[in-house]
Design an enzyme around this catalytic site. Structure first.
Site, mmCIF file in Angstrom:
data_model
loop_
_atom_site.group_PDB
_atom_site.id
_atom_site.type_symbol
_atom_site.label_atom_id
_atom_site.label_comp_id
_atom_site.label_asym_id
_atom_site.label_seq_id
_atom_site.Cartn_x
_atom_site.Cartn_y
_atom_site.Cartn_z
ATOM 1 C CG ASP A 34 -2.210 0.769 1.021
ATOM 2 O OD1 ASP A 34 -3.274 0.120 0.936
ATOM 3 O OD2 ASP A 34 -2.162 2.016 0.910
ATOM 4 C CB VAL A 55 -0.102 -0.322 -7.941
ATOM 5 C CG1 VAL A 55 -0.458 -1.191 -6.754
ATOM 6 C CG2 VAL A 55 -1.076 0.841 -8.102
ATOM 7 C CG ASN A 80 -8.196 -4.593 -3.521
ATOM 8 O OD1 ASN A 80 -9.391 -4.587 -3.835
ATOM 9 N ND2 ASN A 80 -7.739 -3.953 -2.449
ATOM 10 C CE1 TYR A 144 -13.105 3.367 -8.957
ATOM 11 C CE2 TYR A 144 -15.257 2.665 -9.745
ATOM 12 C CZ TYR A 144 -14.193 2.506 -8.885
ATOM 13 O OH TYR A 144 -14.199 1.481 -7.964
ATOM 14 C CE LYS A 148 -11.908 -0.125 -10.089
ATOM 15 N NZ LYS A 148 -10.928 -0.967 -9.370
ATOM 16 C CB THR A 179 -14.223 0.754 1.674
ATOM 17 O OG1 THR A 179 -14.311 1.479 0.430
ATOM 18 C CG2 THR A 179 -14.599 -0.699 1.450
HETATM 19 P P1 NAD Z 1 -10.046 1.839 0.271
HETATM 20 O O1 NAD Z 1 -9.824 3.287 0.002
HETATM 21 O O2 NAD Z 1 -10.527 1.409 1.611
HETATM 22 O O3 NAD Z 1 -8.708 1.010 -0.054
HETATM 23 C C1 NAD Z 1 -7.905 1.284 -1.162
HETATM 24 C C2 NAD Z 1 -6.450 1.171 -0.734
HETATM 25 O O4 NAD Z 1 -5.625 1.352 -1.914
HETATM 26 C C3 NAD Z 1 -6.027 2.254 0.271
HETATM 27 O O5 NAD Z 1 -5.402 1.672 1.392
HETATM 28 C C4 NAD Z 1 -5.057 3.116 -0.516
HETATM 29 O O6 NAD Z 1 -4.015 3.684 0.278
HETATM 30 C C5 NAD Z 1 -4.499 2.115 -1.524
HETATM 31 N N1 NAD Z 1 -3.922 2.776 -2.692
HETATM 32 C C6 NAD Z 1 -4.414 3.865 -3.363
HETATM 33 N N2 NAD Z 1 -3.573 4.193 -4.353
HETATM 34 C C7 NAD Z 1 -2.544 3.314 -4.319
HETATM 35 C C8 NAD Z 1 -1.365 3.154 -5.091
HETATM 36 N N3 NAD Z 1 -1.057 4.003 -6.088
HETATM 37 N N4 NAD Z 1 -0.527 2.124 -4.808
HETATM 38 C C9 NAD Z 1 -0.805 1.295 -3.762
HETATM 39 N N5 NAD Z 1 -1.887 1.412 -2.984
HETATM 40 C C10 NAD Z 1 -2.753 2.403 -3.262
HETATM 41 O O7 NAD Z 1 -11.066 1.394 -0.852
HETATM 42 P P2 NAD Z 1 -11.705 -0.028 -1.249
HETATM 43 O O8 NAD Z 1 -13.132 0.220 -1.479
HETATM 44 O O9 NAD Z 1 -11.265 -1.122 -0.334
HETATM 45 O O10 NAD Z 1 -11.027 -0.204 -2.684
HETATM 46 C C11 NAD Z 1 -10.366 -1.386 -3.091
HETATM 47 C C12 NAD Z 1 -10.692 -1.641 -4.553
HETATM 48 O O11 NAD Z 1 -12.099 -1.904 -4.669
HETATM 49 C C13 NAD Z 1 -10.432 -0.457 -5.496
HETATM 50 O O12 NAD Z 1 -9.855 -0.947 -6.700
HETATM 51 C C14 NAD Z 1 -11.811 0.082 -5.780
HETATM 52 O O13 NAD Z 1 -11.883 0.739 -7.024
HETATM 53 C C15 NAD Z 1 -12.625 -1.193 -5.761
HETATM 54 N N6 NAD Z 1 -14.066 -1.051 -5.581
HETATM 55 C C16 NAD Z 1 -14.582 -0.448 -4.481
HETATM 56 C C17 NAD Z 1 -15.966 -0.327 -4.353
HETATM 57 C C18 NAD Z 1 -16.602 0.343 -3.158
HETATM 58 O O14 NAD Z 1 -17.830 0.588 -3.212
HETATM 59 N N7 NAD Z 1 -15.873 0.646 -2.098
HETATM 60 C C19 NAD Z 1 -16.804 -0.848 -5.345
HETATM 61 C C20 NAD Z 1 -16.243 -1.459 -6.449
HETATM 62 C C21 NAD Z 1 -14.875 -1.563 -6.552
#
Ligand code: NAD
Length: 256
Positions: A34, A55, A80, A144, A148, A179
């Protein structure tokens, strides 16, 4: 039996962290990557390795995977990490557009390209996090949603391309998950996606259900695993009622 290992990006929060806890609880060795070093420092999963890593940084990918696997194989790479981005495209800052594409798609592409060698050695699984916005292009989330879709395309392509290498490739397709990502304000507004979702009477799915779905995706045969009522409803409508999806997007993503 040798202990299985999963490497998770975006592991310090939300979906990544819940998945790490579930796999660790079932005896897996866990690596968490992270950008948020402070959050990584408070994880508290026994035996977990943490990597401060962006990443977008290819060298960091190689050194983290080399260190975590000892140069050997990897059972699961959970690609992720991602950031949210919403608001009208016509008003978006160019820096924001570049950042979303570079992290949400570029980061996943890096993980796949660099992770392949490690996954091949173990006959492992690449698990990518897509989104319900990868089912039908989503108004108000255009960039976004497009990133995806790219993650979804990569998943489907590599599921075929890597079959002969013994690597399974899967995507989780979550709807609205509770989240920190959903709590960010949408650009040009002081409201978050979370507020919009709850006001519209839509559901928020908890992270533990997503972690279980990630487990099922790794151990099952489906390319896409839809999570939560919104994702399931959109998958059905995109296939059977595309005209209705188009009308829904004119009212705004997530409207009924
Ligand atoms: P979150 O913000 O809780 O977690 C995301 C994590 O990614 C954070 O800890 C952040 O520091 C880390 N991050 C951000 N940029 C980064 C980088 N450049 N390199 C490394 N780490 C990085 O959010 P989440 O909801 O757990 O998101 C996880 C995944 O799920 C994402 O890809 C998001 O697009 C996807 N997603 C989330 C939802 C939702 O409703 N929360 C729905 C569909 C998809």
């Amino acid at each position: 039996m040798t202990q299985k290992a999963i490497f998770i990006t975006g592991g310090a929060s939300g979906i990544g962290l819940a998945t790490a806890r579930l796999f660790a609880g079932r005896g897996w060795r866990v690596g968490l990557a992270d950008v948020n070093e402070a959050a990584l420092a408070t994880i508290g999963i026994a035996g977990a390795k943490t990597y401060r890593m962006d990443v977008r940084d290819r060298k960091a990918w190689t050194s983290a995977l080399d260190e975590f696997t000892g140069g050997g194989g990897l059972d699961v790479l959970f690609n992720n990490a991602g950031i949210g981005s919403g608001g009208p495209l016509a008003e978006a800052a160019f820096d924001e557009l570049d950042r979303v594409v570079a992290i949400n798609f570029g980061g996943v592409l890096n993980g796949a390209r660099i992770g392949h060698a490690y996954l091949k050695r173990a006959g492992g699984c690449l698990l990518n996090t897509a989104s319900a916005s990868a089912i039908y292009g989503s108004a108000g989330l255009a960039t976004y949603s497009a990133t995806k879709f790219a993650v979804r395309a990569l998943t489907e392509a590599l599921d075929g391309e890597w079959h002969g290498d013994g690597i399974r490739v899967r995507a989780i397709v979550p709807g609205f998950i509770d989240t920190p990502l959903l709590r960010e304000p949408v650009s040009g507004s002081n409201r978050s996606i979370r507020e919009t979702v709850t006001e519209a009477g839509l559901e928020l799915t908890g992270v533990d259900a997503v972690a279980q779905a990630a487990w099922d995706a790794v151990h099952g045969d489906r390319v896409h695993t839809y999570i939560g009522p919104t994702a399931k409803r959109m998958a059905f409508a995109a296939r059977w009622l595309p005209g209705r999806m188009r009308k829904m997007m004119r009212r705004g993503f997530g409207s009924q």
